[in-house]
Design a protein around this motif. Sequence first.
Motif, PDB file in Angstrom:
ATOM      1  N   CYS A  65      -2.162  13.497  -1.956  1.00 63.38           N
ATOM      2  CA  CYS A  65      -1.573  12.274  -2.512  1.00 63.38           C
ATOM      3  C   CYS A  65      -1.113  11.385  -1.358  1.00 63.38           C
ATOM      4  CB  CYS A  65      -0.407  12.594  -3.435  1.00 63.38           C
ATOM      5  SG  CYS A  65       0.291  11.126  -4.215  1.00 63.38           S
ATOM      6  N   ILE A  66      -1.660  10.171  -1.328  1.00 63.05           N
ATOM      7  CA  ILE A  66      -1.309   9.195  -0.296  1.00 63.05           C
ATOM      8  C   ILE A  66      -0.762   7.961  -0.998  1.00 63.05           C
ATOM      9  CG2 ILE A  66      -2.205   7.684   1.514  1.00 63.05           C
ATOM     10  CD1 ILE A  66      -4.362   9.807   2.020  1.00 63.05           C
ATOM     11  N   SER A  67       0.376   7.470  -0.521  1.00 61.00           N
ATOM     12  CA  SER A  67       0.982   6.263  -1.078  1.00 61.00           C
ATOM     13  C   SER A  67       0.971   5.150  -0.044  1.00 61.00           C
ATOM     14  CB  SER A  67       2.425   6.536  -1.503  1.00 61.00           C
ATOM     15  OG  SER A  67       2.457   7.502  -2.526  1.00 61.00           O
ATOM     16  N   PHE A  68       0.770   3.934  -0.546  1.00 61.55           N
ATOM     17  CA  PHE A  68       0.745   2.742   0.292  1.00 61.55           C
ATOM     18  C   PHE A  68       1.896   1.829  -0.085  1.00 61.55           C
ATOM     19  CE2 PHE A  68      -3.662   4.151  -0.157  1.00 61.55           C
ATOM     20  CZ  PHE A  68      -4.089   4.197   1.159  1.00 61.55           C
ATOM     21  N   GLU A  69       2.299   0.963   0.858  1.00 57.99           N
ATOM     22  CA  GLU A  69       3.281  -0.070   0.541  1.00 57.99           C
ATOM     23  C   GLU A  69       2.758  -0.863  -0.650  1.00 57.99           C
ATOM     24  OE1 GLU A  69       3.969  -2.625   3.901  1.00 57.99           O
ATOM     25  OE2 GLU A  69       5.333  -1.198   4.845  1.00 57.99           O
ATOM     26  N   GLY A  70       3.631  -1.291  -1.493  1.00 61.70           N
ATOM     27  CA  GLY A  70       3.219  -2.086  -2.646  1.00 61.70           C
ATOM     28  C   GLY A  70       3.018  -1.268  -3.904  1.00 61.70           C
ATOM     29  N   GLY A  71       2.966   0.069  -3.776  1.00 58.40           N
ATOM     30  CA  GLY A  71       2.935   0.904  -4.969  1.00 58.40           C
ATOM     31  C   GLY A  71       1.607   1.519  -5.344  1.00 58.40           C
ATOM     32  N   ARG A 124      -8.099   0.822   6.088  1.00 61.46           N
ATOM     33  CA  ARG A 124      -8.800   0.057   7.127  1.00 61.46           C
ATOM     34  C   ARG A 124      -9.463  -1.207   6.596  1.00 61.46           C
ATOM     35  NH1 ARG A 124      -5.945   2.462  10.737  1.00 61.46           N
ATOM     36  NH2 ARG A 124      -6.570   4.567  11.261  1.00 61.46           N
ATOM     37  N   VAL A 125     -10.102  -1.133   5.442  1.00 58.22           N
ATOM     38  CA  VAL A 125     -10.781  -2.314   4.907  1.00 58.22           C
ATOM     39  C   VAL A 125      -9.766  -3.277   4.305  1.00 58.22           C
ATOM     40  CG1 VAL A 125     -12.508  -3.158   3.264  1.00 58.22           C
ATOM     41  CG2 VAL A 125     -12.913  -1.016   4.496  1.00 58.22           C
ATOM     42  N   LEU A 126      -8.876  -2.764   3.437  1.00 55.54           N
ATOM     43  CA  LEU A 126      -7.896  -3.629   2.784  1.00 55.54           C
ATOM     44  C   LEU A 126      -6.547  -3.653   3.494  1.00 55.54           C
ATOM     45  CD1 LEU A 126      -8.732  -3.062  -0.966  1.00 55.54           C
ATOM     46  CD2 LEU A 126      -9.326  -4.991   0.493  1.00 55.54           C
ATOM     47  N   MET A 127      -6.459  -3.001   4.639  1.00 59.58           N
ATOM     48  CA  MET A 127      -5.303  -3.069   5.539  1.00 59.58           C
ATOM     49  C   MET A 127      -3.971  -2.707   4.873  1.00 59.58           C
ATOM     50  SD  MET A 127      -6.509  -6.472   7.572  1.00 59.58           S
ATOM     51  CE  MET A 127      -7.410  -7.249   6.242  1.00 59.58           C
ATOM     52  N   GLN A 128      -3.983  -1.680   4.030  1.00 60.85           N
ATOM     53  CA  GLN A 128      -2.767  -1.225   3.377  1.00 60.85           C
ATOM     54  C   GLN A 128      -2.069  -0.195   4.257  1.00 60.85           C
ATOM     55  OE1 GLN A 128      -1.825  -2.838   0.302  1.00 60.85           O
ATOM     56  NE2 GLN A 128      -3.386  -4.013   1.395  1.00 60.85           N
ATOM     57  N   LYS A 129      -0.750  -0.259   4.312  1.00 62.23           N
ATOM     58  CA  LYS A 129       0.032   0.620   5.157  1.00 62.23           C
ATOM     59  C   LYS A 129       0.455   1.868   4.383  1.00 62.23           C
ATOM     60  CE  LYS A 129       4.095   0.886   8.055  1.00 62.23           C
ATOM     61  NZ  LYS A 129       5.362   0.281   8.427  1.00 62.23           N
ATOM     62  N   VAL A 130       0.137   3.031   4.941  1.00 62.11           N
ATOM     63  CA  VAL A 130       0.511   4.305   4.327  1.00 62.11           C
ATOM     64  C   VAL A 130       2.013   4.504   4.474  1.00 62.11           C
ATOM     65  CG1 VAL A 130       0.269   6.823   4.471  1.00 62.11           C
ATOM     66  CG2 VAL A 130      -1.745   5.347   4.745  1.00 62.11           C
ATOM     67  N   THR A 131       2.671   4.846   3.366  1.00 65.55           N
ATOM     68  CA  THR A 131       4.104   5.140   3.404  1.00 65.55           C
ATOM     69  C   THR A 131       4.366   6.632   3.302  1.00 65.55           C
ATOM     70  OG1 THR A 131       4.318   4.791   1.016  1.00 65.55           O
ATOM     71  CG2 THR A 131       4.805   2.905   2.471  1.00 65.55           C
ATOM     72  N   SER A 132       3.440   7.359   2.673  1.00 63.62           N
ATOM     73  CA  SER A 132       3.568   8.817   2.636  1.00 63.62           C
ATOM     74  C   SER A 132       2.194   9.437   2.481  1.00 63.62           C
ATOM     75  CB  SER A 132       4.503   9.279   1.514  1.00 63.62           C
ATOM     76  OG  SER A 132       4.010   8.892   0.258  1.00 63.62           O
ATOM     77  N   ASP A 133       2.035  10.611   3.090  1.00 62.09           N
ATOM     78  CA  ASP A 133       0.767  11.332   3.061  1.00 62.09           C
ATOM     79  C   ASP A 133       1.065  12.807   2.811  1.00 62.09           C
ATOM     80  OD1 ASP A 133      -1.625  12.644   3.522  1.00 62.09           O
ATOM     81  OD2 ASP A 133      -2.047  11.611   5.395  1.00 62.09           O
ATOM     82  N   PHE A 134       0.714  13.257   1.612  1.00 62.00           N
ATOM     83  CA  PHE A 134       0.903  14.654   1.242  1.00 62.00           C
ATOM     84  C   PHE A 134      -0.447  15.355   1.092  1.00 62.00           C
ATOM     85  CE2 PHE A 134       4.511  12.242  -0.512  1.00 62.00           C
ATOM     86  CZ  PHE A 134       5.536  12.837   0.206  1.00 62.00           C
ATOM     87  N   GLU A 135      -1.424  14.893   1.843  1.00 61.24           N
ATOM     88  CA  GLU A 135      -2.798  15.382   1.868  1.00 61.24           C
ATOM     89  C   GLU A 135      -3.547  15.117   0.569  1.00 61.24           C
ATOM     90  OE1 GLU A 135      -3.388  19.292   3.479  1.00 61.24           O
ATOM     91  OE2 GLU A 135      -1.768  19.004   4.920  1.00 61.24           O
TER      92      GLU A 135
END
Length: 164
Positions: A40-46, A27-38
């Motif tokens: 472990c959460i990954s964002f676009e860009g790595g 929300r603050v840095l506006m990163q898009k979640v690509t996967s959510d394993f509770e």
Amino acid sequence: MLASKIKFHSSVIFVEDMEEMRFFYERVLMQKVTSDFETCISFEGGLSLWKLKESYLIAEKLGSTWQKAGNKNLELCFESEDFEEVVKELAGFDLSYLHQVHEEPWGQRTVRFFDPENNLVELGESMACLIRRLYKSGQSVETICRKTSLPSDYVRFQIFHNGM
């Protein structure tokens, strides 16, 4: 050759409070979640957030699942094409700043603050925006190249083909 067999994949921040950290990066840095394993959460860009369990080998070897002090030898860098607008929006969040907007020696404007678990975050204007801003202020291509250490072909492309 070994170098052709190894490819950088991502950076991981070990977290204590997954909910708070996810809010910050999403929300603050506006990163898009690509996967959510509770845990472990990954964002676009790595970038990934990982809530270690005590039983994981990493936690056992490090002696903990998380370090309260954050990582003082790491800076997470983000860029924006709309630097001024984003900085104004960030003012609406309760951030702990290392410094407010500052112009680096090469001309790029940056602001640095800490995420909720004390990791250093930089937000800077993109280099393309920096080049266009310097050019609009009357600086020549040669002057911009000297100031930024960027190659003239890249500077010219940003000025004449990518947004001006």
